[in-house]
Design an enzyme around this catalytic site. Structure first.
Site, PDB file in Angstrom:
ATOM      1  NE  ARG A 259       4.355 -35.636 -48.480  1.00 27.53           N
ATOM      2  CZ  ARG A 259       4.944 -34.469 -48.213  1.00 27.53           C
ATOM      3  NH1 ARG A 259       4.206 -33.437 -47.820  1.00 27.53           N
ATOM      4  NH2 ARG A 259       6.249 -34.325 -48.343  1.00 27.53           N
ATOM      5  NE  ARG A 274      -3.578 -29.257 -48.355  1.00 26.40           N
ATOM      6  CZ  ARG A 274      -2.571 -28.927 -47.556  1.00 26.40           C
ATOM      7  NH1 ARG A 274      -1.776 -29.856 -47.081  1.00 26.40           N
ATOM      8  NH2 ARG A 274      -2.354 -27.668 -47.222  1.00 26.40           N
ATOM      9  CD  GLU A 346       5.079 -25.868 -47.376  1.00 28.14           C
ATOM     10  OE1 GLU A 346       5.864 -26.776 -47.694  1.00 28.14           O
ATOM     11  OE2 GLU A 346       4.018 -26.071 -46.750  1.00 28.14           O
ATOM     12  CB  SER A 349       9.422 -27.118 -45.541  1.00 24.51           C
ATOM     13  OG  SER A 349       8.159 -26.541 -45.353  1.00 24.51           O
ATOM     14  NE  ARG A 387       1.823 -27.001 -52.450  1.00 19.84           N
ATOM     15  CZ  ARG A 387       1.455 -26.806 -51.196  1.00 19.84           C
ATOM     16  NH1 ARG A 387       1.982 -25.811 -50.498  1.00 19.84           N
ATOM     17  NH2 ARG A 387       0.573 -27.593 -50.621  1.00 19.84           N
TER      18      ARG A 387
END
Length: 419
Positions: A259, A274, A346, A349, A387
């Site tokens: 990404r 990130r 987070e 999801s 993460r």
């Protein structure tokens, strides 16, 4: 994509749902465009019918040896009109469909209304937050001291927001991947898939990534690096008919994800929270419409069990209407506790997209009554590997800078400590 009948038969409901998402999409403009397109289609169909009727009459005259020049001229004139109208129709239809593909899914009534993540609603917490007798460090500090993550050399290779996993760091990442895959395949009964990491544009549209998030994708000669394994997994059955008795279909895949993180500059610039490239174990389900919300609860629990077995404290929140993803009707975020940051972050999801993705990817189910319908698709991280590594480092750090390996991970890692 939404059913067009929502626009045609329930425009006020669509307006309300978009308002709750804080979307500025002009529904009235879409209605007018759709009406124009349908009028053009009606005109074209009328002219096609007229031309066919005249063509049959031409045939009858010729079979009788009669002249049909006047009718042939009419047929040719109608053909020219049809050609012009079809060009206009195709242009307007293409423009409309591009806009319709930018309309997000309609949120479920149980989703809390709010603009940001501050409006998310906590559902439950699990685990006890450890109290340290020293100031806990963040993962990048620990990793530097242990020499297991190398950001400087990654920057030389690829630029910012990349990392080189090194020695015990690489081993820990691989151990987490194998641990998660074994849990989801052996206990939760997902079928493991190793998909391509490069997909075509139609596949990105089918999963809801395009056209909305095209500026965040890495392109490779007209194709695209996947931002998540959800993209190829959802499209595995693209343009297929599934059998009702197959449902639910459950897939799990480990992939690297890519990404650009457009618009996130300045956020989480330190460490691996990130990144432009990261590892993730993804869960995807195809379910019947009547069971999809129960399947969402089950999928979320499957993802939670990863953290429970690793004894990492976390909480589950329902995303608010302004924070929920483009394709989702309802989403639970699982947020793991990071003592170095002194906050929950987070790590997964889990979303129900209803038939939003199935419509875009033309996936249908042959029902028992022979009437086809669109299945519901669900997806969730099971979980984000990098993460999770961060959470292990921060929650299992010791005063001397070493890291204790969680008990259920030791067989995969081959040791009980990183020193």
């Amino acid at each position: 994509m939404l059913d067009l009948n929502v626009l045609r038969k329930s425009p006020e409901l669509l307006k309300e749902k978009l308002k709750n998402r804080f979307s500025d999409i002009d529904v009235e403009h879409l209605i007018k465009e759709d009406e124009t397109i349908r009028k053009l289609k009606s005109e074209i169909d009328g002219l096609l019918s007229k031309r066919n009727k005249l063509s049959r009459e031409v045939g009858k005259r010729k079979s009788k040896g009669e002249k049909a020049d006047d009718l042939i001229q009419n047929v040719n004139e109608i053909g020219e009109n049809i050609k012009q109208l079809e060009e206009s129709y195709n242009e307007k239809h293409s423009s409309f469909m591009h806009k319709w593909l930018l309309v997000p899914n309609m949120i479920d009534d149980s989703v809390p209304i709010g603009k940001t993540e501050d409006d998310n609603v906590e559902v439950r917490k699990w685990g006890k937050v450890k109290q340290f007798d020293f100031k806990p460090k963040e993962h990048f500090e620990l990793a530097k001291e242990l020499d297991i993550l190398d950001f400087e050399r990654a920057a030389k290779l690829s630029g910012s927001r990349f990392v080189v996993y090194k020695g015990k760091g690489a081993l820990l990442e691989r151990a987490l991947i194998n641990f998660m895959l074994d849990l989801h395949t052996k206990k939760h009964k997902y079928t493991e898939i190793i998909p391509p990491y490069i997909v075509n544009e139609e596949v990105m549209v089918g999963s809801g990534q395009f056209p909305k998030f095209k500026d965040e994708a890495y392109s490779v000669e007209g194709q695209y690096l996947i931002p998540t394994a959800e993209v190829p997994l959802v499209n595995l059955h693209r343009e297929e008919f599934l059998q009702e008795e197959q449902l639910p279909i459950k897939y799990v895949a480990y992939t690297a994800c890519f990404r650009k993180e457009a618009g996130s500059y300045g956020r989480d610039v330190k460490g691996i929270i990130r990144q432009h490239q990261f590892n993730k174990v993804e869960l995807v389900k195809f379910t019947s419409p009547e069971n999809s919300y129960q399947e969402l609860e089950d999928l979320t629990k499957d993802a939670e069990e990863v953290l429970q077995l690793l004894e990492l404290p976390y909480r589950v929140v329902t995303l608010s209407s302004g924070d929920i993803g483009f394709s989702a009707a309802k989403t639970y975020d699982i947020e793991v506790w990071l003592p170095g940051q002194n906050r929950y972050r987070e790590i997964s999801s889990c979303s129900n997209t209803l038939d939003f993705q199935a419509r875009r990817a033309s996936i249908k189910v042959k029902g028992k009554n022979k009437k086809p319908y669109f299945p519901h698709t669900l997806n969730g991280s099971g979980i984000a590997v990098g993460r999770c590594l961060v959470a292990v480092l921060e929650n299992y750090q010791n005063k001397d800078g070493s890291i204790t390996i969680p008990k259920n991970l030791r067989d995969y890692f081959g040791d009980d400590t990183i020193r």
